[in-house]
Motif scaffolding. Structure first.
Motif, PDB file in Angstrom:
ATOM      1  N   PHE A  76      48.247 -18.680 -19.967  1.00 32.98           N
ATOM      2  CA  PHE A  76      47.850 -19.209 -18.669  1.00 32.98           C
ATOM      3  C   PHE A  76      46.328 -19.337 -18.614  1.00 32.98           C
ATOM      4  O   PHE A  76      45.601 -18.627 -19.320  1.00 32.98           O
ATOM      5  CB  PHE A  76      48.267 -18.259 -17.537  1.00 32.98           C
ATOM      6  N   TYR A 111      43.693 -19.080 -15.330  1.00 36.70           N
ATOM      7  CA  TYR A 111      43.506 -18.852 -13.911  1.00 36.70           C
ATOM      8  C   TYR A 111      42.035 -19.091 -13.577  1.00 36.70           C
ATOM      9  O   TYR A 111      41.147 -18.856 -14.405  1.00 36.70           O
ATOM     10  CB  TYR A 111      43.864 -17.409 -13.525  1.00 36.70           C
ATOM     11  N   GLN A 120      38.970 -18.220 -10.583  1.00 30.68           N
ATOM     12  CA  GLN A 120      38.620 -17.346  -9.453  1.00 30.68           C
ATOM     13  C   GLN A 120      37.307 -17.804  -8.860  1.00 30.68           C
ATOM     14  O   GLN A 120      36.258 -17.737  -9.523  1.00 30.68           O
ATOM     15  CB  GLN A 120      38.519 -15.888  -9.908  1.00 30.68           C
ATOM     16  N   ASN A 138      34.713 -14.157  -4.279  1.00 27.80           N
ATOM     17  CA  ASN A 138      35.400 -13.401  -3.232  1.00 27.80           C
ATOM     18  C   ASN A 138      36.802 -13.916  -2.926  1.00 27.80           C
ATOM     19  O   ASN A 138      37.294 -13.752  -1.792  1.00 27.80           O
ATOM     20  CB  ASN A 138      34.560 -13.396  -1.947  1.00 27.80           C
ATOM     21  N   LYS A 139      37.402 -14.511  -3.907  1.00 29.15           N
ATOM     22  CA  LYS A 139      38.769 -15.008  -3.756  1.00 29.15           C
ATOM     23  C   LYS A 139      39.663 -14.413  -4.835  1.00 29.15           C
ATOM     24  O   LYS A 139      39.203 -13.862  -5.822  1.00 29.15           O
ATOM     25  CB  LYS A 139      38.786 -16.540  -3.864  1.00 29.15           C
ATOM     26  N   GLY A 140      40.966 -14.560  -4.621  1.00 30.91           N
ATOM     27  CA  GLY A 140      41.908 -14.143  -5.644  1.00 30.91           C
ATOM     28  C   GLY A 140      41.988 -15.172  -6.749  1.00 30.91           C
ATOM     29  O   GLY A 140      41.216 -16.126  -6.794  1.00 30.91           O
ATOM     30  N   LEU A 141      42.918 -14.980  -7.645  1.00 32.99           N
ATOM     31  CA  LEU A 141      43.062 -15.866  -8.785  1.00 32.99           C
ATOM     32  C   LEU A 141      44.054 -16.975  -8.479  1.00 32.99           C
ATOM     33  O   LEU A 141      45.110 -16.730  -7.892  1.00 32.99           O
ATOM     34  CB  LEU A 141      43.562 -15.062  -9.988  1.00 32.99           C
ATOM     35  N   LEU A 175      46.333 -20.094 -10.192  1.00 32.69           N
ATOM     36  CA  LEU A 175      46.863 -20.597 -11.450  1.00 32.69           C
ATOM     37  C   LEU A 175      46.462 -22.046 -11.659  1.00 32.69           C
ATOM     38  O   LEU A 175      46.705 -22.898 -10.798  1.00 32.69           O
ATOM     39  CB  LEU A 175      48.384 -20.478 -11.455  1.00 32.69           C
ATOM     40  N   PHE A 195      39.734 -17.466 -16.329  1.00 35.76           N
ATOM     41  CA  PHE A 195      40.348 -16.421 -17.135  1.00 35.76           C
ATOM     42  C   PHE A 195      41.490 -16.997 -17.962  1.00 35.76           C
ATOM     43  O   PHE A 195      42.390 -17.650 -17.424  1.00 35.76           O
ATOM     44  CB  PHE A 195      40.895 -15.295 -16.247  1.00 35.76           C
ATOM     45  N   LEU A 242      50.310  -9.259 -17.024  1.00 38.28           N
ATOM     46  CA  LEU A 242      49.333 -10.182 -17.583  1.00 38.28           C
ATOM     47  C   LEU A 242      48.211  -9.412 -18.268  1.00 38.28           C
ATOM     48  O   LEU A 242      47.747  -8.383 -17.773  1.00 38.28           O
ATOM     49  CB  LEU A 242      48.752 -11.067 -16.487  1.00 38.28           C
ATOM     50  N   PHE A 247      44.426 -10.058 -19.496  1.00 37.43           N
ATOM     51  CA  PHE A 247      43.354 -11.000 -19.181  1.00 37.43           C
ATOM     52  C   PHE A 247      42.247 -10.981 -20.224  1.00 37.43           C
ATOM     53  O   PHE A 247      41.898  -9.933 -20.766  1.00 37.43           O
ATOM     54  CB  PHE A 247      42.729 -10.651 -17.829  1.00 37.43           C
ATOM     55  N   LYS A 293      38.083 -11.636 -20.790  1.00 33.22           N
ATOM     56  CA  LYS A 293      36.942 -11.122 -20.031  1.00 33.22           C
ATOM     57  C   LYS A 293      36.385 -12.132 -19.033  1.00 33.22           C
ATOM     58  O   LYS A 293      35.562 -11.778 -18.194  1.00 33.22           O
ATOM     59  CB  LYS A 293      35.820 -10.705 -20.991  1.00 33.22           C
TER      60      LYS A 293
END
Lengths: 114, 113
Positions: free
Chosen positions: A34, A36, A38, A41-44, A46, A90, A102, A104, A106
């Motif tokens: 995958f 992703y 980001q 200040n937000k989530g991940l 897809l 990511f 998952l 990840f 770096k």
């Protein structure tokens, strides 16, 4: 164990030029991979996923990635960068040992210059 | 539709206090995950719930960390006797089932003074 290596911690491009974010994976079996994104200040979110169907995967916002087994790579590309693409990206592999957790990389911070 | 909801969005607390972080997954999603994102360690898996099965706790860093998921929906991550190294963003994700893409919440930013 599965792992991913993102080869660049930072990538800087000019708006309108191509984007290449590099990722190599290690897996003992056919992986699910995958990308992703980001934003601060937000989530991940897809972008796209590879699950052993087509090796060229198209995602959202014009991104795509190509699975190359011979090179154990899954690089993310976009033909023309937009200012809104500035974010952290990511590369992720799914641990299919049962929990599907998952693993990840770096992360690669993408800067888009006007 | 509603995404994964996490609360609080920010939490500041003193070292030694207990904290509870909440995750409300997408309706109908049977799988729920907790991850931790910190500067030094990147993104790390903590714990996974799938339906009524026993959770996979293999990522919990110490016995001060625990999580539960009541009624197969909302989950709470509890950290007891917080330490400064617990400061991080705690992310929750849910998916339709264990092998489907995970959808993430915006996270809880935890700061330990």
């Amino acid at each position: 164990a599965q792992s991913v290596t993102q080869l660049d911690s930072h990538v800087s491009v000019s708006e309108g030029t191509p984007v290449l974010l590099r990722c190599n994976y290690s897996s003992s079996y056919s992986p699910s991979l995958f990308w992703y994104v980001q934003h601060p200040n937000k989530g991940l979110q897809l972008l796209l996923k590879y699950t052993s169907a087509a090796t060229l995967v198209k995602g959202i916002n014009g991104f795509e990635a190509e699975f190359k087994k011979s090179e154990t790579s899954f690089h993310l590309t976009k033909p023309s960068a937009h200012m809104s693409d500035a974010a952290e990206y990511f590369c992720v592999v799914s641990d299919r040992s049962g929990s599907e957790k998952l693993v990840f990389g770096k992360g690669t911070k993408l800067t888009v210059n006007p | 539709g509603a995404g994964v909801s996490q609360s609080p969005s920010n939490k500041v607390t003193e070292k030694g206090k207990d904290v509870e972080l909440r995750c409300d997954p997408i309706s109908g999603h049977t799988a729920l995950y907790w991850y931790r994102q910190s500067l030094g360690q990147g993104l790390e898996f903590l714990i996974y719930f799938q339906g009524n099965s026993a959770p996979d706790k293999s990522g919990l860093p110490s016995d001060r960390f625990s999580a539960e998921r009541t009624g197969g929906s909302v989950s709470t991550l509890t950290i007891q006797r917080t330490q400064q190294e617990d400061s991080a963003v705690y992310l929750c994700a849910s998916s339709l089932s264990g092998n489907q893409p995970q959808h993430f919440g915006d996270g809880t930013r935890l700061s330990i003074l």
